[in-house]
Write a protein that holds these residues in place. Sequence first.
Motif, PDB file in Angstrom:
ATOM      1  N   SER A  28      -0.161  -1.444 -11.948  1.00 18.27           N
ATOM      2  CA  SER A  28       1.342  -1.386 -12.437  1.00 18.27           C
ATOM      3  C   SER A  28       1.137  -0.810 -13.926  1.00 18.27           C
ATOM      4  N   LYS A  29       0.270  -1.370 -14.697  1.00 22.14           N
ATOM      5  CA  LYS A  29      -0.016  -0.723 -16.052  1.00 22.14           C
ATOM      6  C   LYS A  29      -0.520   0.725 -16.150  1.00 22.14           C
ATOM      7  N   PHE A  30      -1.220   1.203 -15.172  1.00 17.45           N
ATOM      8  CA  PHE A  30      -1.840   2.551 -15.134  1.00 17.45           C
ATOM      9  C   PHE A  30      -0.528   3.473 -14.555  1.00 17.45           C
ATOM     10  N   LEU A  31       0.005   2.866 -13.817  1.00 21.06           N
ATOM     11  CA  LEU A  31       1.339   3.765 -13.258  1.00 21.06           C
ATOM     12  C   LEU A  31       2.584   3.735 -14.049  1.00 21.06           C
ATOM     13  N   GLY A  32       2.678   2.738 -14.996  1.00 21.41           N
ATOM     14  CA  GLY A  32       3.688   2.739 -15.951  1.00 21.41           C
ATOM     15  C   GLY A  32       4.982   2.087 -15.133  1.00 21.41           C
ATOM     16  N   ALA A  81       0.849  -1.349   0.240  1.00 21.50           N
ATOM     17  CA  ALA A  81       0.022   0.164   0.105  1.00 21.50           C
ATOM     18  C   ALA A  81       0.782   1.236   0.078  1.00 21.50           C
ATOM     19  N   LYS A  82       1.962   1.310   0.809  1.00 17.46           N
ATOM     20  CA  LYS A  82       2.756   2.365   0.905  1.00 17.46           C
ATOM     21  C   LYS A  82       3.700   2.510  -0.758  1.00 17.46           C
ATOM     22  N   ARG A  83       3.896   1.517  -1.323  1.00 19.32           N
ATOM     23  CA  ARG A  83       4.525   1.674  -2.481  1.00 19.32           C
ATOM     24  C   ARG A  83       3.563   1.938  -3.475  1.00 19.32           C
ATOM     25  N   LEU A  84       2.469   1.460  -3.296  1.00 17.31           N
ATOM     26  CA  LEU A  84       1.174   2.002  -4.348  1.00 17.31           C
ATOM     27  C   LEU A  84       1.155   3.619  -4.009  1.00 17.31           C
ATOM     28  N   SER A  85       0.942   4.160  -2.974  1.00 15.38           N
ATOM     29  CA  SER A  85       0.686   5.515  -2.569  1.00 15.38           C
ATOM     30  C   SER A  85       1.890   6.463  -3.228  1.00 15.38           C
ATOM     31  N   ASP A  86       3.159   5.924  -2.838  1.00 15.22           N
ATOM     32  CA  ASP A  86       4.231   6.528  -3.296  1.00 15.22           C
ATOM     33  C   ASP A  86       4.402   6.865  -4.871  1.00 15.22           C
ATOM     34  N   LEU A  87       4.123   5.645  -5.564  1.00 13.55           N
ATOM     35  CA  LEU A  87       4.144   5.631  -6.987  1.00 13.55           C
ATOM     36  C   LEU A  87       2.932   6.599  -7.573  1.00 13.55           C
ATOM     37  N   GLN A  88       1.773   6.712  -6.726  1.00 12.88           N
ATOM     38  CA  GLN A  88       0.698   7.247  -7.174  1.00 12.88           C
ATOM     39  C   GLN A  88       1.135   8.888  -7.120  1.00 12.88           C
ATOM     40  N   ASP A  89       1.772   9.311  -6.257  1.00 18.95           N
ATOM     41  CA  ASP A  89       2.293  10.683  -5.868  1.00 18.95           C
ATOM     42  C   ASP A  89       3.272  11.001  -6.925  1.00 18.95           C
ATOM     43  N   ILE A  90       4.139   9.970  -7.335  1.00 13.49           N
ATOM     44  CA  ILE A  90       5.320  10.383  -8.074  1.00 13.49           C
ATOM     45  C   ILE A  90       4.822  10.701  -9.590  1.00 13.49           C
ATOM     46  N   VAL A  91       3.657   9.747  -9.992  1.00 19.57           N
ATOM     47  CA  VAL A  91       3.124  10.155 -11.357  1.00 19.57           C
ATOM     48  C   VAL A  91       1.803  11.315 -11.289  1.00 19.57           C
ATOM     49  N   GLU A  92       1.830  11.559 -10.232  1.00 24.75           N
ATOM     50  CA  GLU A  92       0.739  12.654  -9.957  1.00 24.75           C
ATOM     51  C   GLU A  92      -0.695  12.203 -10.390  1.00 24.75           C
ATOM     52  N   LYS A  93      -1.203  11.118  -9.898  1.00 23.36           N
ATOM     53  CA  LYS A  93      -2.262  10.830 -10.139  1.00 23.36           C
ATOM     54  C   LYS A  93      -3.509  10.968  -8.927  1.00 23.36           C
ATOM     55  N   THR A  94      -4.672  11.376  -9.215  1.00 26.13           N
ATOM     56  CA  THR A  94      -5.422  11.381  -8.132  1.00 26.13           C
ATOM     57  C   THR A  94      -6.100  10.133  -7.587  1.00 26.13           C
ATOM     58  N   ASP A  95      -6.698  10.076  -6.302  1.00 25.52           N
ATOM     59  CA  ASP A  95      -7.407   8.929  -5.903  1.00 25.52           C
ATOM     60  C   ASP A  95      -8.399   8.458  -6.985  1.00 25.52           C
ATOM     61  N   GLY A  96      -9.299   9.584  -7.487  1.00 20.89           N
ATOM     62  CA  GLY A  96     -10.169   9.459  -8.255  1.00 20.89           C
ATOM     63  C   GLY A  96      -9.860   8.704  -9.718  1.00 20.89           C
TER      64      GLY A  96
END
Length: 194
Positions: A63-67, A16-31
């Motif tokens: 993983s696909k969405f975050l690249g 979950a932490k890695r998912l959240s960190d990657l989301q922040d890196i690629v600047e994707k919102t929760d939505g």
Amino acid sequence: MINENIESEINIKQIAKRLSDLQDIVEKTDGEMADALGVTADEYKKYKNGGRDFSYTFLFKASKFLGVDVVDIMTGSTPKLSTYSITRAGDGLPIQRREGFTYKTVAYNFKDKIFNPLTVFAPYNEKSLENIELSTHAGHEFDLVLSGSLKMCVNGHTETLNAGDSIYYNASNPHGMAAINKEGCQFLAVLSYM
């Protein structure tokens, strides 16, 4: 030795932490994440905060969405091999992300994969056999039964696969499987990265 339940909880929190960190890196919102993963915003927040276990399908879609490679999310390490990768019998990166099923990704250290091969063990579960859990993901999937028998559902069609039988399908269609024999079923699953 760490208690298995505690170890599982730690793994969930780490993923979950890695998912959240990657989301922040690629600047994707929760939505955006929720939409891409086919879950509600509230469900996604539970995943992101480590309050819900991850299915392999969920991790694959993320993983696909975050690249990134799915291994990045699962382990925090990026695959580095590019010429070839050998995985010896019984080895592989274990993934226990679906109740009872044991997945091992067997090309986990090869970078820029165009497909992901996994060995999968599906245990016999009478309840699961009666009501097969369905999932979807991008790309195609190929499953080859190595031992036992598998009840396979793809887009409303049901087939029985025995040792040596295989199935290839568009994984964007709802699909799921369950072992028919009490010994369970071992199969090779190959997921494409389309």
